[in-house]
Write a protein that holds these residues in place. Structure first.
Motif, short mmCIF file in Angstrom:
data_model
loop_
_atom_site.label_atom_id
_atom_site.label_comp_id
_atom_site.label_asym_id
_atom_site.label_seq_id
_atom_site.Cartn_x
_atom_site.Cartn_y
_atom_site.Cartn_z
N VAL A 1 1.11 -1.20 0.30
CA VAL A 1 0.21 0.06 0.20
C VAL A 1 0.57 0.94 -0.38
N LYS A 2 0.31 2.16 -0.88
CA LYS A 2 1.08 3.35 -0.66
C LYS A 2 0.50 4.43 0.23
N ILE A 3 2.23 4.96 1.50
CA ILE A 3 1.54 5.64 2.79
C ILE A 3 2.42 6.73 2.84
N ARG A 4 1.77 8.39 3.47
CA ARG A 4 2.64 9.36 3.97
C ARG A 4 2.81 9.31 5.33
N VAL A 5 3.18 9.36 5.83
CA VAL A 5 3.84 9.79 7.09
C VAL A 5 3.80 11.11 7.64
N ALA A 6 3.43 11.61 8.87
CA ALA A 6 3.04 13.07 8.93
C ALA A 6 3.89 12.57 10.37
N ASP A 7 4.15 14.04 10.72
CA ASP A 7 5.10 13.68 12.39
C ASP A 7 3.95 14.94 12.48
N MET B 1 -6.55 24.48 17.34
CA MET B 1 -5.44 24.20 18.01
C MET B 1 -4.56 24.24 16.90
N GLY B 2 -3.08 23.73 17.25
CA GLY B 2 -1.81 23.79 16.23
C GLY B 2 -0.69 23.26 16.87
N GLY B 3 0.30 23.78 15.61
CA GLY B 3 1.53 23.32 16.15
C GLY B 3 2.26 23.31 14.67
N LYS B 4 3.43 22.41 14.87
CA LYS B 4 4.96 21.78 14.00
C LYS B 4 3.81 20.71 13.13
N VAL B 5 4.45 20.45 11.65
CA VAL B 5 3.85 19.22 11.48
C VAL B 5 4.86 18.83 10.09
N THR B 6 5.69 17.98 10.15
CA THR B 6 6.24 17.31 8.82
C THR B 6 5.46 16.42 8.03
N ILE B 7 5.24 15.89 6.70
CA ILE B 7 4.89 15.07 6.17
C ILE B 7 6.38 14.38 4.94
N SER B 8 5.88 12.71 4.98
CA SER B 8 7.19 12.38 3.76
C SER B 8 6.81 12.68 2.59
N GLY B 9 7.19 12.03 2.14
CA GLY B 9 6.83 11.27 0.52
C GLY B 9 6.21 10.36 0.26
N GLU B 10 5.34 9.82 -0.50
CA GLU B 10 4.94 8.95 -0.20
C GLU B 10 5.99 7.02 -0.63
#
Length: 268
Positions: free
Chosen positions: A3-9, A253-262
Motif C-alpha cells: 500500500v502507498k502511505i504518507r507519514v505525518a509528524d 489548535m495547531g503546531g508543527k507538522v512534517t509529512i514524508s513523500g510517498e
C-alpha cells in the motif's frame, strides 16, 4: 499486499496516512499491522478515501476524531494541490461538518478548527474519586491533575468512562503546570484507547486531548479568548478557546507538522 502511505509528524504524534483504497472492513487489521512496523514509529493510522464527487475524506482507524490527524490531513491536501492554498477545508471522521485548516508550508505549521465539545461532566471512578470528562463527537477525554499514573489506574478510569459514555475512542490527559512559571503553559501526558482496534497508546502528543484540556481550563471563565500551550512528551500544541455569552463558541489548535513523500508498505 503493498500500500502507498504518507507519514505525518504533527508535534510527535506520528500518523500514517494510507493512500491506497481499502475496504473499511480491512482498516482495523491494516492499522494494527502498520503500527507493528516499528520503523515508522507510528501511533495512529488514517485512511484517505475518494468520495463520489472526487473530494477526499480521511477516516481514522477506529472511526474516531483526531485533531493532529485532521490538521496533518489539511497540510497534506495543501501539499498535494499545486496552488498550495493557505486555507484548506477537510472532511474527517468524528466531525459532522467539514473543518477549516490554516496551513503555512513555509513555517511548517498547521492549525485546525475543532468540533465543539458536547458536554463536560464529572466522571466518578470507583476508589479514585472524580475527574472532568470532556465529550466530543467520537472521543471523550478524562483530565487527571498531576503526573502520569499507573496502567492499573488508566484501566480503572477507562472502565468508568466506557460505562458512562459510548465513544469510538477515549483519552486520559495527565495535566500539570509546566513548572517554568509561564502563565497558561502546562505539561500534558496523553494516553488514548481506540475501541475498534483495541489499542492503548501513550502518545507523544494529542491534539483533541490538548483541546479538551484548554476547554476545561477555560470553562466558566469570562467571555474572551484564551490561549494555552500544552507541552507534551515529543511536541508542543497551542490550543485556543473563544468564549461568548458564557459558552465556548470556537476552538482551534495547531503546531508543527512534517509529512514524508510517498512510501510503500507491506501488509498481509
Amino acid at each position: 499486499m503493498k500500500v502507498k502511505i504518507r507519514v505525518a509528524d504533527p508535534a510527535g504524534n506520528i500518523t500514517i496516512f494510507v493512500m491506497t483504497p481499502l475496504e473499511r472492513s480491512q482498516y482495523a487489521e491494516a492499522a494494527n499491522q502498520l503500527l507493528e512496523q516499528k520503523k515508522y514509529k507510528a501511533e495512529q493510522v488514517g485512511f484517505v478515501e475518494e468520495k463520489e464527487d472526487g473530494t477526499l475524506h480521511m477516516q481514522m482507524m477506529g472511526g474516531e476524531f483526531c485533531g493532529n490527524a485532521t490538521r496533518s490531513f489539511g497540510y497534506l491536501k495543501s501539499l498535494m494541490d499545486e496552488k498550495h492554498p493557505a486555507l484548506v477545508q477537510v472532511d474527517v471522521s468524528g466531525s459532522e461538518s467539514p473543518l477549516d485548516v490554516e496551513v503555512d508550508l513555509e513555517s511548517g505549521t498547521s492549525r485546525t478548527t475543532m468540533p465543539l465539545p458536547r458536554k463536560i461532566v464529572n466522571l466518578s471512578v470507583p476508589g479514585q474519586g472524580t475527574c472532568p470528562m470532556v465529550c466530543f463527537d467520537g472521543i471523550s477525554h478524562m483530565i487527571v491533575k498531576g503526573p502520569r499514573r499507573s496502567d492499573a489506574f488508566v484501566q480503572e478510569v477507562l472502565k468508568a468512562a466506557r460505562a458512562c459514555e459510548t465513544c469510538d475512542a477515549y483519552g486520559i490527559m495527565f495535566l500539570e503546570p509546566s513548572g517554568d512559571g509561564m502563565e497558561k503553559c502546562y505539561r500534558m501526558t496523553p494516553v488514548v484507547y481506540v475501541v475498534e482496534t483495541d489499542s492503548l497508546v501513550w502518545e507523544s502528543s494529542c491534539g483533541s486531548g490538548s483541546m479538551a484540556c484548554a476547554v476545561y481550563l477555560a470553562d466558566r471563565k469570562a467571555d474572551g479568548t484564551y490561549v494555552y500551550v500544552l507541552r507534551q512528551p515529543d511536541g508542543q500544541i497551542e490550543a485556543t478557546v473563544i468564549r461568548r455569552e458564557g459558552k465556548t463558541v470556537q476552538c482551534k489548535m495547531g503546531g508543527k507538522v512534517t509529512i514524508s513523500g510517498e512510501l510503500e508498505a507491506e501488509i498481509l
